[in-house]
Design an enzyme around this catalytic site. Sequence first.
Site, PDB file in Angstrom:
ATOM      1  N   HIS A  20       1.896  -2.508   2.963  1.00  0.00           N
ATOM      2  CA  HIS A  20       2.180  -3.769   3.660  1.00  0.00           C
ATOM      3  C   HIS A  20       1.985  -3.591   5.165  1.00  0.00           C
ATOM      4  CE1 HIS A  20       4.337  -7.638   4.298  1.00  0.00           C
ATOM      5  NE2 HIS A  20       4.686  -7.050   5.432  1.00  0.00           N
ATOM      6  N   GLU A  21       2.616  -2.571   5.721  1.00  0.00           N
ATOM      7  CA  GLU A  21       2.511  -2.342   7.163  1.00  0.00           C
ATOM      8  C   GLU A  21       1.109  -1.878   7.555  1.00  0.00           C
ATOM      9  OE1 GLU A  21       4.757  -3.464   8.952  1.00  0.00           O
ATOM     10  OE2 GLU A  21       6.314  -3.693   7.428  1.00  0.00           O
ATOM     11  N   HIS A  24      -0.969  -4.870   8.396  1.00  0.00           N
ATOM     12  CA  HIS A  24      -0.719  -5.326   9.770  1.00  0.00           C
ATOM     13  C   HIS A  24      -1.437  -4.426  10.779  1.00  0.00           C
ATOM     14  CE1 HIS A  24       2.124  -8.317   8.554  1.00  0.00           C
ATOM     15  NE2 HIS A  24       3.068  -7.474   8.183  1.00  0.00           N
TER      16      HIS A  24
END
EC number: 3.4.24.-
Length: 422
Positions: A20-21, A24
């Site tokens: 998920h990170e 980003h």
Amino acid sequence: MFVNTVIAFIIIFGTLVFFHELGHLLLAQRAGILCREFAIGFGPKIFSFKKNETVYTIRLLPVGGFVRMAGEDPEMIEVKPGYTVGLLFNKEDQVEKVIINQKEKYPDALVIEVETADLEHDMKITGYEQGKEDELSSFTVSETSFFIVDGEEVQIAPYNRQFGSKPVWQRIKAIAAGPIMNFILAYVILVMLGLIQGVPSNEPMLGQLTDNGRAAEAGLKEGDYIQSINGEKMRSWTDIVSAVKENPEKEMDVAVKRDNKTLHISVTPEAVKDENKKTIGRFGSYAPTEKGVLSAVAYGATSTVDVTKAILTNLSKLVTGQFKLDMLSGPVGIYDMTDQVAKTGIVNLFQFAAFLSINLGIVNLLPIPALDGGRLLFLFIEAIRGKPINREKEAFVVFIGVAFLMLLMLVVTWNDIQRLFL
């Protein structure tokens, strides 16, 4: 078993947060945004290392993660008129390091009293050198310069490296990339499972039989082609399941094609209760499977869509009151589910990880301030208005969102504790 469950929980949750990170991070870096830190977990640092511009850290509490982007920092370092700072220069005579305190540790630094400092746009500092208080000097600051605070380096971020400087569509991509990465991860896991174990087929055949199941006890075998049950033609696995469910503890005549021969085998399905407490039949066979790249790719896509639809349906029921708040699970509940699933085998554990990844992606897209969905909502409003929302107003709304999420986390954690331990 406790240690195995803890390890499985940390690996699964850590992997979901990592990807998920990572979404980003990759899109932010691609947009030219300075990413100061990539963190898994919150709280005190356990482990860290720096690569290029970013510090990668693992923190104590495994309840999430974050990417700290320039311009979004809560601890902005400012250099104001009247400050005394030390300057170190590179080979091009540009300021490479601005020493905020403990200047005595840097004897080679040029110490000045600051008159003006623009470290975002013009990248210049003006001030008076010690011993030359009547002469104003101007210094160009490198775009890759650092503050030194308490002996630690903090990279200075020119405005063009800050999150807020980028076009709104690039910021939207950087924020949306996290949840999207969770969907991609789930899809990849499901495709891999399809390649390894095969994809469920709807052919009227028997898959793997359970040990001591009624089908195995009666003499049925994996791969048997079921022609009919009690004289009724079977056209699909769905037909077989329906026929078995309708005959709990009733003997069935099963016509089987095996090795080009037709056999008639009597089977009595076991009576069990379904989720609605209704008595149904079960005879101990899994659905047949087929292996192939195309079928695995299709299985990954359809399963991802089906799980997404199921989660969205439950969320809609939560809004309408059909799904009660005390049915939600937090970290404690997820840990317990991990324990239960881990006991059933590695394949089911991977399927559970895919489900959690989709869940994480959907939850983060909810338009709640402090979540990615809330940030996306602000960015879409900015795109429509043509200007950003007031930072103070946005910060207040985000504060409310954080308070709401903290309260929700306490509620679901208490629900988990009551359900599991009280």
